[in-house]
Design a protein around this motif. Structure first.
Motif, PDB file in Angstrom:
ATOM      1  N   LEU A  81       0.829  -1.206   0.000  1.00 33.31           N
ATOM      2  CA  LEU A  81       0.000   0.000   0.000  1.00 33.31           C
ATOM      3  C   LEU A  81       0.863   1.254   0.000  1.00 33.31           C
ATOM      4  O   LEU A  81       0.589   2.207  -0.739  1.00 33.31           O
ATOM      5  CB  LEU A  81      -0.926  -0.006   1.219  1.00 33.31           C
ATOM      6  CG  LEU A  81      -1.824   1.230   1.403  1.00 33.31           C
ATOM      7  CD1 LEU A  81      -2.751   1.409   0.212  1.00 33.31           C
ATOM      8  CD2 LEU A  81      -2.627   1.109   2.695  1.00 33.31           C
ATOM      9  N   VAL A  82       1.908   1.249   0.812  1.00 35.19           N
ATOM     10  CA  VAL A  82       2.811   2.407   0.883  1.00 35.19           C
ATOM     11  C   VAL A  82       3.445   2.681  -0.474  1.00 35.19           C
ATOM     12  O   VAL A  82       3.478   3.815  -0.954  1.00 35.19           O
ATOM     13  CB  VAL A  82       3.904   2.168   1.943  1.00 35.19           C
ATOM     14  CG1 VAL A  82       4.989   3.248   1.845  1.00 35.19           C
ATOM     15  CG2 VAL A  82       3.303   2.170   3.340  1.00 35.19           C
ATOM     16  N   TYR A  83       3.946   1.629  -1.119  1.00 33.67           N
ATOM     17  CA  TYR A  83       4.663   1.795  -2.377  1.00 33.67           C
ATOM     18  C   TYR A  83       3.743   2.119  -3.543  1.00 33.67           C
ATOM     19  O   TYR A  83       4.108   2.876  -4.449  1.00 33.67           O
ATOM     20  CB  TYR A  83       5.460   0.531  -2.705  1.00 33.67           C
ATOM     21  CG  TYR A  83       6.663   0.311  -1.826  1.00 33.67           C
ATOM     22  CD1 TYR A  83       7.297   1.373  -1.182  1.00 33.67           C
ATOM     23  CD2 TYR A  83       7.186  -0.963  -1.634  1.00 33.67           C
ATOM     24  CE1 TYR A  83       8.396   1.174  -0.377  1.00 33.67           C
ATOM     25  CE2 TYR A  83       8.300  -1.170  -0.834  1.00 33.67           C
ATOM     26  CZ  TYR A  83       8.894  -0.092  -0.211  1.00 33.67           C
ATOM     27  OH  TYR A  83      10.004  -0.295   0.586  1.00 33.67           O
ATOM     28  N   ARG A  84       2.554   1.531  -3.549  1.00 35.61           N
ATOM     29  CA  ARG A  84       1.641   1.716  -4.675  1.00 35.61           C
ATOM     30  C   ARG A  84       0.893   3.046  -4.629  1.00 35.61           C
ATOM     31  O   ARG A  84       0.602   3.643  -5.668  1.00 35.61           O
ATOM     32  CB  ARG A  84       0.622   0.578  -4.718  1.00 35.61           C
ATOM     33  CG  ARG A  84       1.148  -0.720  -5.323  1.00 35.61           C
ATOM     34  CD  ARG A  84       1.384  -0.561  -6.800  1.00 35.61           C
ATOM     35  NE  ARG A  84       1.776  -1.830  -7.435  1.00 35.61           N
ATOM     36  CZ  ARG A  84       2.081  -1.944  -8.710  1.00 35.61           C
ATOM     37  NH1 ARG A  84       2.079  -0.890  -9.491  1.00 35.61           N
ATOM     38  NH2 ARG A  84       2.431  -3.129  -9.218  1.00 35.61           N
ATOM     39  N   SER A  85       0.575   3.496  -3.435  1.00 35.76           N
ATOM     40  CA  SER A  85      -0.261   4.684  -3.309  1.00 35.76           C
ATOM     41  C   SER A  85       0.513   5.964  -3.607  1.00 35.76           C
ATOM     42  O   SER A  85       1.676   6.106  -3.229  1.00 35.76           O
ATOM     43  CB  SER A  85      -0.847   4.760  -1.895  1.00 35.76           C
ATOM     44  OG  SER A  85      -1.547   5.968  -1.710  1.00 35.76           O
ATOM     45  N   THR A  86      -0.152   6.876  -4.280  1.00 40.04           N
ATOM     46  CA  THR A  86       0.401   8.216  -4.481  1.00 40.04           C
ATOM     47  C   THR A  86      -0.324   9.231  -3.597  1.00 40.04           C
ATOM     48  O   THR A  86      -0.054  10.428  -3.673  1.00 40.04           O
ATOM     49  CB  THR A  86       0.269   8.645  -5.955  1.00 40.04           C
ATOM     50  OG1 THR A  86      -1.115   8.618  -6.335  1.00 40.04           O
ATOM     51  CG2 THR A  86       1.068   7.720  -6.855  1.00 40.04           C
ATOM     52  N   ASN A  87      -1.226   8.718  -2.766  1.00 36.62           N
ATOM     53  CA  ASN A  87      -1.984   9.557  -1.828  1.00 36.62           C
ATOM     54  C   ASN A  87      -1.276   9.525  -0.475  1.00 36.62           C
ATOM     55  O   ASN A  87      -1.151   8.465   0.131  1.00 36.62           O
ATOM     56  CB  ASN A  87      -3.410   9.024  -1.699  1.00 36.62           C
ATOM     57  CG  ASN A  87      -4.285   9.905  -0.829  1.00 36.62           C
ATOM     58  OD1 ASN A  87      -3.830  10.448   0.168  1.00 36.62           O
ATOM     59  ND2 ASN A  87      -5.546  10.034  -1.207  1.00 36.62           N
ATOM     60  N   PRO A  88      -0.798  10.670   0.029  1.00 34.42           N
ATOM     61  CA  PRO A  88      -0.077  10.686   1.303  1.00 34.42           C
ATOM     62  C   PRO A  88      -0.875  10.084   2.460  1.00 34.42           C
ATOM     63  O   PRO A  88      -0.295   9.411   3.321  1.00 34.42           O
ATOM     64  CB  PRO A  88       0.202  12.176   1.533  1.00 34.42           C
ATOM     65  CG  PRO A  88       0.201  12.775   0.172  1.00 34.42           C
ATOM     66  CD  PRO A  88      -0.840  12.016  -0.594  1.00 34.42           C
ATOM     67  N   ALA A  89      -2.198  10.297   2.463  1.00 36.43           N
ATOM     68  CA  ALA A  89      -3.023   9.761   3.543  1.00 36.43           C
ATOM     69  C   ALA A  89      -3.017   8.232   3.523  1.00 36.43           C
ATOM     70  O   ALA A  89      -2.893   7.579   4.560  1.00 36.43           O
ATOM     71  CB  ALA A  89      -4.453  10.292   3.423  1.00 36.43           C
ATOM     72  N   LEU A  90      -3.123   7.651   2.335  1.00 38.39           N
ATOM     73  CA  LEU A  90      -3.099   6.192   2.218  1.00 38.39           C
ATOM     74  C   LEU A  90      -1.706   5.638   2.537  1.00 38.39           C
ATOM     75  O   LEU A  90      -1.578   4.572   3.157  1.00 38.39           O
ATOM     76  CB  LEU A  90      -3.524   5.762   0.816  1.00 38.39           C
ATOM     77  CG  LEU A  90      -5.000   5.920   0.470  1.00 38.39           C
ATOM     78  CD1 LEU A  90      -5.268   5.491  -0.974  1.00 38.39           C
ATOM     79  CD2 LEU A  90      -5.864   5.094   1.430  1.00 38.39           C
ATOM     80  N   SER A  91      -0.684   6.358   2.105  1.00 35.82           N
ATOM     81  CA  SER A  91       0.683   5.919   2.414  1.00 35.82           C
ATOM     82  C   SER A  91       0.925   5.939   3.924  1.00 35.82           C
ATOM     83  O   SER A  91       1.550   5.031   4.475  1.00 35.82           O
ATOM     84  CB  SER A  91       1.705   6.814   1.707  1.00 35.82           C
ATOM     85  OG  SER A  91       1.672   6.622   0.311  1.00 35.82           O
ATOM     86  N   LEU A  92       0.423   6.973   4.586  1.00 35.73           N
ATOM     87  CA  LEU A  92       0.576   7.058   6.043  1.00 35.73           C
ATOM     88  C   LEU A  92      -0.223   5.955   6.731  1.00 35.73           C
ATOM     89  O   LEU A  92       0.234   5.377   7.729  1.00 35.73           O
ATOM     90  CB  LEU A  92       0.125   8.425   6.547  1.00 35.73           C
ATOM     91  CG  LEU A  92       0.316   8.675   8.050  1.00 35.73           C
ATOM     92  CD1 LEU A  92       1.797   8.541   8.433  1.00 35.73           C
ATOM     93  CD2 LEU A  92      -0.217  10.053   8.435  1.00 35.73           C
ATOM     94  N   LEU A  93      -1.395   5.638   6.187  1.00 39.93           N
ATOM     95  CA  LEU A  93      -2.193   4.531   6.719  1.00 39.93           C
ATOM     96  C   LEU A  93      -1.418   3.216   6.579  1.00 39.93           C
ATOM     97  O   LEU A  93      -1.380   2.399   7.514  1.00 39.93           O
ATOM     98  CB  LEU A  93      -3.525   4.444   5.986  1.00 39.93           C
ATOM     99  CG  LEU A  93      -4.459   3.282   6.393  1.00 39.93           C
ATOM    100  CD1 LEU A  93      -4.881   3.436   7.854  1.00 39.93           C
ATOM    101  CD2 LEU A  93      -5.688   3.252   5.489  1.00 39.93           C
ATOM    102  N   GLY A  94      -0.806   3.011   5.411  1.00 37.38           N
ATOM    103  CA  GLY A  94      -0.004   1.811   5.199  1.00 37.38           C
ATOM    104  C   GLY A  94       1.179   1.751   6.148  1.00 37.38           C
ATOM    105  O   GLY A  94       1.497   0.702   6.696  1.00 37.38           O
ATOM    106  N   PHE A  95       1.823   2.902   6.356  1.00 37.47           N
ATOM    107  CA  PHE A  95       2.955   2.948   7.281  1.00 37.47           C
ATOM    108  C   PHE A  95       2.513   2.640   8.703  1.00 37.47           C
ATOM    109  O   PHE A  95       3.206   1.914   9.433  1.00 37.47           O
ATOM    110  CB  PHE A  95       3.622   4.329   7.244  1.00 37.47           C
ATOM    111  CG  PHE A  95       4.738   4.474   8.237  1.00 37.47           C
ATOM    112  CD1 PHE A  95       6.019   4.031   7.920  1.00 37.47           C
ATOM    113  CD2 PHE A  95       4.505   5.017   9.489  1.00 37.47           C
ATOM    114  CE1 PHE A  95       7.053   4.140   8.849  1.00 37.47           C
ATOM    115  CE2 PHE A  95       5.532   5.123  10.413  1.00 37.47           C
ATOM    116  CZ  PHE A  95       6.804   4.687  10.094  1.00 37.47           C
TER     117      PHE A  95
END
Length: 214
Positions: free
Chosen positions: A72-86
């Protein structure tokens, strides 16, 4: 996604407002602190609940959850989704870390934490001063890590021995990875999403160093 695909994807991410160098690095540091906070809270507040879980189940959650969250972190270009993945990644690692730290005294855990922090600071500083050197380490570090894992598996499952000396080698490898990942982070377009993604890379390095030192 392999390493090359990740690099190409991040280099092409220019969506959103570009951050200053200081702002970009501040976000990386802030996200790293968020991950550390999650793991500390889990180890202190949820220790009893986590230790009551079957260890095999914890390993499955850790492996599957970590891979899913990193995807999710690598695929997403949305900071909110990347932070959720992190956040999910940190929580999955927190499960495993809680099992590890529960076997050691507070003094030992604190000492390992401080050493890990010092190693991180030194390697980030070294990568900032000598970026060209660390840019060349990627392939060598990967080969060395794979070799260490294979050797450890053979030693554990065939010869039934525990090669504690490998801990020192793997600490050195992941220390190199911190410098390498920091150098890569500085080469990407300085967007909020890339800052979060880069923090995820470095966070994995830090956790592996902490576990081995402990």
């Amino acid at each position: 996604m392999n390493n090359k695909e990740v690099k190409l994807a991040r280099m092409s991410r220019v969506e959103g407002q570009m951050l200053t160098d200081t702002g970009y690095n501040f976000v990386i540091g802030l996200v790293l602190m968020w991950g550390i906070l999650i793991d500390c809270l889990m180890a202190s507040l949820l220790k009893r609940q986590i230790l009551s879980m079957n260890y095999a189940l914890v390993l499955v959650i850790y492996l599957v959850g970590s891979l899913g969250c990193m995807f999710l972190v690598y695929r997403s270009t949305n900071p909110a989704l990347s932070l959720l993945g992190f956040t999910g990644l940190a929580a999955c690692m927190g499960l495993l870390l809680t099992y590890y730290v529960s076997a050691y005294t507070y003094a030992s855990v604190s000492q390992a934490f401080m050493i890990t922090g010092m190693v991180t600071i030194v390697m980030v500083a070294a990568a900032t001063i000598f970026p060209a050197f660390f840019r060349k380490l990627g392939g060598g570090l990967t080969i060395a890590l794979i070799a260490c894992i294979v050797i450890e598996l053979i030693a554990a499952f065939i010869f039934r021995i525990n090669l504690t000396s490998m801990d020192y080698i793997i600490v050195l490898i992941f220390s190199g990875y911190i410098g390498y990942d920091w150098t890569r982070a500085q080469a990407y377009p300085k967007t909020l999403d890339n800052a979060i993604d880069s923090a995820a890379d470095i966070f994995v390095d830090i956790v592996n160093i902490f576990i081995r030192i402990l």
